[in-house]
Design an enzyme around this catalytic site. Structure first.
Site, PDB file in Angstrom:
ATOM      1  N   ASN A 148       0.844  -1.196   0.000  1.00 39.26           N
ATOM      2  CA  ASN A 148       0.000   0.000   0.000  1.00 39.26           C
ATOM      3  C   ASN A 148       0.874   1.239   0.000  1.00 39.26           C
ATOM      4  OD1 ASN A 148      -2.167   1.912   0.630  1.00 39.26           O
ATOM      5  ND2 ASN A 148      -1.242   1.943   2.658  1.00 39.26           N
ATOM      6  N   CYS A 149       0.630   2.140  -0.963  1.00 39.09           N
ATOM      7  CA  CYS A 149       1.253   3.460  -0.902  1.00 39.09           C
ATOM      8  C   CYS A 149       0.125   4.478  -0.850  1.00 39.09           C
ATOM      9  CB  CYS A 149       2.214   3.705  -2.071  1.00 39.09           C
ATOM     10  SG  CYS A 149       1.418   3.943  -3.655  1.00 39.09           S
ATOM     11  N   MET A 150       0.427   5.742  -1.039  1.00 35.85           N
ATOM     12  CA  MET A 150      -0.553   6.779  -0.747  1.00 35.85           C
ATOM     13  C   MET A 150      -1.800   6.688  -1.617  1.00 35.85           C
ATOM     14  SD  MET A 150       0.239  10.761  -0.150  1.00 35.85           S
ATOM     15  CE  MET A 150      -0.763  11.682   0.995  1.00 35.85           C
ATOM     16  N   ARG A 177      -2.042   4.120  -4.376  1.00 37.55           N
ATOM     17  CA  ARG A 177      -2.079   2.901  -5.192  1.00 37.55           C
ATOM     18  C   ARG A 177      -1.927   1.643  -4.350  1.00 37.55           C
ATOM     19  NH1 ARG A 177       3.016   4.639  -8.388  1.00 37.55           N
ATOM     20  NH2 ARG A 177       3.224   5.757  -6.438  1.00 37.55           N
TER      21      ARG A 177
END
Length: 480
Positions: free
Chosen positions: A25-27, A29
């Protein structure tokens, strides 16, 4: 569609639970690593409600937007029993980290030395971005309150105490910034993180009597606390990693814990104080002087070029090299005058998205994407608009960049508009504008919005999208 349902469908689209290795998990995507990419149904993923874009590669990236990506990633990991990881996100310069695309896997084999260098710089500073944002915004609030107190709008000991409390919180980062950078640099280069922090702390020359400063044994001039700043710390801790690892190989295990730290600090400490700090100071002063000169002398022209080219720089990974320069500028002069200009790139994207929303109002897919990306776009998070909207449309990305250039030209023409911290952009950067010059920054934002809107409305939208054609969610341009 709720997040759990979307997660279940995406797991199936990725080839089932057994095909997922890791969910990251990124900001904005969800990145997924799979065992067999041939089992992935890319078409089904693109068509899912809530999916704003898809980027193929070694890590398959599903653009969902802030907040939603975290919840869906967690649900996907729970359903599939895949490893759940989290990628730290980074305000203005690291919110637009878009260089990972379908060529990422090939790039690993052919990555240039410069790209490896910029990736290393990013690894050092990305974990600090939340601290920059938090401490910077607290400092911004303190600055606003201080201005109000000076003007007589707010009075009383309570206000003064509150300002002091907020400044103490802010200085928890900025008063000891080089120590944090030293720790992170040591982690990246494989040195002991505690020793890296000590080397970063040496730059402050704590313990030296300022009335009787130590003279540089080579130059004969007094040592100056903070000279070289962040650039000096990066160089010193890199040398620390080499010296420490070399000593580990030659010192017996029984004496390692005693001698290696002491000898490493002695060697690096002497080099840092008498050679690296003065040398890094020359580099730092030269870079900052050059950038300030380009902005001040070039004015609107320099602002236009910087604002227009920043997003292509981001996609090439070249923006990472600017992070230590921003930090050095803040250390030396209280603000970076480069960041507000570069932030205009996001304003151009917002203006372009508004134009697309108006012109393609009968295209349900495009309007859904634009409406979903605009709220966070105004706050400086541009990935949904870039990846899911302007890049797939092709010409809209170019007109959006030119709109950012118009905003940059306004900032450059006004001059002396700086930011006291790095991290956010868009409207979120307003509290961080140096010396209360936020009206000038706001003028640049509005110009970027208008420029991106006008250029995209007239030149950036193909008629087929107005007529209802769908986006394929893949970039018309490749940045390798």
């Amino acid at each position: 569609m709720d997040n759990n349902t979307l997660a279940k469908l995406l797991v199936d689209d990725f080839g089932g639970s057994d095909n997922l290795i890791e969910v990251i998990n990124c900001m904005t995507r969800v990145r997924v690593k799979v065992k067999d990419s041939s089992k992935v149904n890319y078409g089904a993923i693109k068509s899912r409600e809530g999916v704003m874009g898809l980027v193929e590669g070694d890590q398959i990236q599903v653009v969902l937007g802030p907040g939603k990506s975290e919840k869906v990633a967690k649900a996907m990991a729970e359903i599939s029993n895949a490893t759940l990881s989290e990628e730290l996100a980074a305000g203005t310069d690291l919110e637009r980290r878009t260089r990972e695309n379908k060529e990422a896997y090939k790039a690993k084999q052919t990555q240039s030395g410069f790209k490896k260098f910029t990736a290393t710089i990013a690894s050092i500073f990305v974990p600090l971005i939340p601290a920059f944002v938090g401490a910077g915004l607290i400092g911004g609030i303190a600055s606003v309150l201080s201005n109000m107190a000076t003007a007589g709008t707010l009075t009383g000991d309570g206000v003064n105490n509150l300002i002091q409390i907020l400044n103490v919180m802010k200085n928890g980062l900025y008063a000891y910034l080089n120590i944090f950078i030293g720790i992170n640099t040591a982690k990246v280069f494989g040195a002991n993180e505690g020793l890296g922090g000590v080397v970063g702390g040496m730059v402050y020359l704590t313990g030296m009597n300022p009335d009787m400063p130590i003279s540089n044994i080579f130059l004969g001039t007094p040592l100056a606390a903070g000279q070289g700043g962040v650039i000096g710390v990066l160089i010193s801790v890199f040398l620390l990693s080499k010296i420490e690892n070399a000593l580990h190989k030659i010192i017996p295990d029984s004496l390692d814990i005693i001698l290696v730290p002491m000898l490493s600090l002695l060697a690096v400490g002497l080099l840092t104080m008498f050679i690296i700090m003065p040398f890094a100071g020359l580099i730092s002063n030269g870079l900052i002087g050059f950038i300030n000169g380009v902005i001040n002398i070039g004015g609107a022209v320099s602002g236009f070029i910087l604002g227009a080219l920043f997003l292509p720089m981001v996609m090439l990974g070249l923006h990472q090299i600017l992070t230590p320069i921003h930090v050095a500028m803040i250390e030396q002069q209280g603000a970076t005058y480069l960041l507000p200009i570069l932030a205009m790139a996001g304003a151009g994207q917002v203006g372009a998205a508004l134009a697309i929303l108006v012109k393609c109002r009968n295209n349900k897919q495009i309007t859904t994407i634009a409406k979903g990306g605009l709220p966070v776009g105004f706050l400086g998070i541009g990935e949904p608009l870039i990846y899911a909207l302007t890049l797939p449309m092709g010409k809209a990305f170019i007109t959006a960049c030119l709109g950012g250039g118009i905003g940059g030209a306004v900032i450059g023409a006004i001059g002396s508009i700086g930011s006291t911290a790095i991290g956010p952009s868009g409207l979120a950067l307003i509290p961080l504008i140096y010396q209360n010059r936020w009206l000038g920054y706001l003028a640049g934002l509005i110009a970027g919005y208008i420029g991106g809107f006008v250029l995209t409305y007239f030149f950036g939208v193909d008629q087929k999208y107005v007529d209802g054609a769908s986006l394929d969610n893949t970039s018309k341009f490749e940045f390798k």
